[in-house]
Each structure stands twice: as C-alpha cells, then as structure tokens.
Scaffold this motif. Structure first.
Motif, PDB file in Angstrom:
ATOM      1  N   VAL A  24     108.240  55.127  13.935  1.00 19.12           N
ATOM      2  CA  VAL A  24     109.407  54.523  14.583  1.00 19.12           C
ATOM      3  C   VAL A  24     110.430  54.112  13.523  1.00 19.12           C
ATOM      4  O   VAL A  24     111.640  54.252  13.735  1.00 19.12           O
ATOM      5  CB  VAL A  24     108.998  53.350  15.495  1.00 19.12           C
ATOM      6  CG1 VAL A  24     110.222  52.643  16.057  1.00 19.12           C
ATOM      7  CG2 VAL A  24     108.104  53.858  16.626  1.00 19.12           C
ATOM      8  N   LEU A  28     114.300  55.336  13.568  1.00 17.03           N
ATOM      9  CA  LEU A  28     115.448  54.434  13.498  1.00 17.03           C
ATOM     10  C   LEU A  28     116.314  54.711  12.277  1.00 17.03           C
ATOM     11  O   LEU A  28     117.548  54.733  12.367  1.00 17.03           O
ATOM     12  CB  LEU A  28     114.977  52.983  13.477  1.00 17.03           C
ATOM     13  CG  LEU A  28     114.447  52.431  14.784  1.00 17.03           C
ATOM     14  CD1 LEU A  28     113.773  51.085  14.560  1.00 17.03           C
ATOM     15  CD2 LEU A  28     115.566  52.302  15.804  1.00 17.03           C
ATOM     16  N   VAL A  45     118.832  47.773  21.332  1.00 16.12           N
ATOM     17  CA  VAL A  45     117.976  48.968  21.317  1.00 16.12           C
ATOM     18  C   VAL A  45     116.880  48.816  22.363  1.00 16.12           C
ATOM     19  O   VAL A  45     116.171  47.801  22.387  1.00 16.12           O
ATOM     20  CB  VAL A  45     117.321  49.210  19.930  1.00 16.12           C
ATOM     21  CG1 VAL A  45     116.526  50.517  19.940  1.00 16.12           C
ATOM     22  CG2 VAL A  45     118.373  49.223  18.817  1.00 16.12           C
ATOM     23  N   TRP A  46     116.767  49.825  23.211  1.00 15.43           N
ATOM     24  CA  TRP A  46     115.659  49.945  24.169  1.00 15.43           C
ATOM     25  C   TRP A  46     114.627  50.874  23.560  1.00 15.43           C
ATOM     26  O   TRP A  46     114.982  51.953  23.059  1.00 15.43           O
ATOM     27  CB  TRP A  46     116.138  50.576  25.472  1.00 15.43           C
ATOM     28  CG  TRP A  46     116.831  49.668  26.408  1.00 15.43           C
ATOM     29  CD1 TRP A  46     118.143  49.284  26.365  1.00 15.43           C
ATOM     30  CD2 TRP A  46     116.258  49.032  27.539  1.00 15.43           C
ATOM     31  NE1 TRP A  46     118.399  48.446  27.403  1.00 15.43           N
ATOM     32  CE2 TRP A  46     117.277  48.271  28.142  1.00 15.43           C
ATOM     33  CE3 TRP A  46     114.980  49.033  28.095  1.00 15.43           C
ATOM     34  CZ2 TRP A  46     117.043  47.525  29.275  1.00 15.43           C
ATOM     35  CZ3 TRP A  46     114.761  48.284  29.233  1.00 15.43           C
ATOM     36  CH2 TRP A  46     115.782  47.536  29.810  1.00 15.43           C
ATOM     37  N   PHE A  47     113.381  50.475  23.613  1.00 16.60           N
ATOM     38  CA  PHE A  47     112.268  51.315  23.191  1.00 16.60           C
ATOM     39  C   PHE A  47     111.395  51.568  24.412  1.00 16.60           C
ATOM     40  O   PHE A  47     111.113  50.639  25.168  1.00 16.60           O
ATOM     41  CB  PHE A  47     111.393  50.599  22.156  1.00 16.60           C
ATOM     42  CG  PHE A  47     112.080  50.301  20.862  1.00 16.60           C
ATOM     43  CD1 PHE A  47     111.963  51.157  19.780  1.00 16.60           C
ATOM     44  CD2 PHE A  47     112.843  49.152  20.718  1.00 16.60           C
ATOM     45  CE1 PHE A  47     112.586  50.869  18.574  1.00 16.60           C
ATOM     46  CE2 PHE A  47     113.475  48.856  19.526  1.00 16.60           C
ATOM     47  CZ  PHE A  47     113.349  49.718  18.455  1.00 16.60           C
ATOM     48  N   ALA A  59     109.245  48.040  18.991  1.00 16.34           N
ATOM     49  CA  ALA A  59     110.314  47.207  18.430  1.00 16.34           C
ATOM     50  C   ALA A  59     109.889  46.490  17.155  1.00 16.34           C
ATOM     51  O   ALA A  59     110.742  46.106  16.345  1.00 16.34           O
ATOM     52  CB  ALA A  59     110.786  46.194  19.471  1.00 16.34           C
ATOM     53  N   LEU A  72     116.295  43.578  21.186  1.00 14.48           N
ATOM     54  CA  LEU A  72     115.392  44.722  21.322  1.00 14.48           C
ATOM     55  C   LEU A  72     114.514  44.491  22.543  1.00 14.48           C
ATOM     56  O   LEU A  72     114.139  43.355  22.831  1.00 14.48           O
ATOM     57  CB  LEU A  72     114.492  44.863  20.098  1.00 14.48           C
ATOM     58  CG  LEU A  72     115.156  44.879  18.719  1.00 14.48           C
ATOM     59  CD1 LEU A  72     114.096  44.865  17.634  1.00 14.48           C
ATOM     60  CD2 LEU A  72     116.071  46.085  18.576  1.00 14.48           C
ATOM     61  N   CYS A  74     111.121  46.494  24.838  1.00 14.17           N
ATOM     62  CA  CYS A  74     110.177  47.595  25.009  1.00 14.17           C
ATOM     63  C   CYS A  74     109.815  47.735  26.482  1.00 14.17           C
ATOM     64  O   CYS A  74     109.724  46.738  27.198  1.00 14.17           O
ATOM     65  CB  CYS A  74     108.893  47.350  24.212  1.00 14.17           C
ATOM     66  SG  CYS A  74     109.122  47.277  22.435  1.00 14.17           S
ATOM     67  N   ILE A  90     113.898  55.967  22.046  1.00 11.27           N
ATOM     68  CA  ILE A  90     114.844  54.872  21.870  1.00 11.27           C
ATOM     69  C   ILE A  90     116.160  55.221  22.546  1.00 11.27           C
ATOM     70  O   ILE A  90     116.532  56.391  22.675  1.00 11.27           O
ATOM     71  CB  ILE A  90     115.098  54.519  20.389  1.00 11.27           C
ATOM     72  CG1 ILE A  90     115.793  55.660  19.659  1.00 11.27           C
ATOM     73  CG2 ILE A  90     113.826  54.116  19.690  1.00 11.27           C
ATOM     74  CD1 ILE A  90     116.371  55.256  18.325  1.00 11.27           C
ATOM     75  N   ALA A  92     119.745  53.454  21.739  1.00  8.55           N
ATOM     76  CA  ALA A  92     120.453  52.442  20.958  1.00  8.55           C
ATOM     77  C   ALA A  92     121.911  52.399  21.380  1.00  8.55           C
ATOM     78  O   ALA A  92     122.567  53.439  21.483  1.00  8.55           O
ATOM     79  CB  ALA A  92     120.348  52.764  19.466  1.00  8.55           C
TER      80      ALA A  92
END
Length: 120
Positions: A24, A28, A45-47, A59, A72, A74, A90, A92
């Motif tokens: 990850v 990123l 940011v969505w994970f 995250a 962030l 998850c 992700i 972003a």
C-alpha cells in the motif's frame, strides 16, 4: 487549482500486515509521484480491501508514510464471486493543476487487469 479524484489498486501476495504496509505504501507513493503530488495536496483517501484481507487496516500504511493530517477511511469491497482476491483499492481526492484527463490512475502489478482502460 481543482479537486481531482485518483484511483489505484494493488493485489497482495498474502494477508500479512507487513506485506500490506509495503504494498500500500508503494501504491500511495506511485500515485503521488506519477501525478506530481505531495502529501499536502491530499484532501482525503478512501481505502477498500477485499473480504479476504484481515491483517491490518490499509490506511495504516499512509500513517506510516507520515500522512497524518489527512482524513482516511477503510471499507470492505463487495464479496463478488470470481473477483480478484487480496486487493486493496484507493480513491484519493486531491488538489491539482492537472486536467481530469491528465490524472494518472495507478494499478500496480496484477491489479492492472482490473482497469485496463485507465491503468498507467
């Protein structure tokens, strides 16, 4: 300056916290580098992770990179039959001077098969 969305994904070889952090982090870093961004350009940011990943929060890798003042979150991906296993995605949101068509979406390794139409 505009708000843009950048997508990305990586498939993990195994469900292991250290491996997730490494992969990850690479994702990123690639998203930032390929779009000429720095951490201060991140809005949020969505994970997401497939249901077979349990070892850690994706995250956490962002926090380990020093991204500490960006929201962030998850979530778990839908458990779709036949979907690629062990994938972290992700989404972003960033501030950028790039046009929407210039954004580089980053799909590392085997995850490039997920979006051949936009993978860089």
């Amino acid at each position: 300056m505009a708000v843009r969305a950048v997508r990305g994904a990586v498939q993990l070889e195994r469900d292991d916290a250290g491996h997730m952090d490494e992969q990850v982090s690479q994702l990123l870093t690639a998203v930032l580098e390929r779009n000429g961004l720095v951490a201060d350009d991140l809005i949020s940011v969505w994970f997401t992770a497939t249901p077979d990943l349990h070892s850690d929060f994706p995250a956490a890798a962002a926090r380990n990179l020093g991204i500490v003042d960006v929201p962030l979150i998850c979530a778990q991906e839908l458990d779709v039959v036949g979907a690629m296993p062990r994938v972290v995605r992700i989404l972003a949101h960033v501030e950028s001077h790039l046009d929407r068509s210039e954004i580089a979406h980053v799909y590392l390794g085997t995850a490039a098969a997920l979006r051949k139409d936009i993978a860089q």
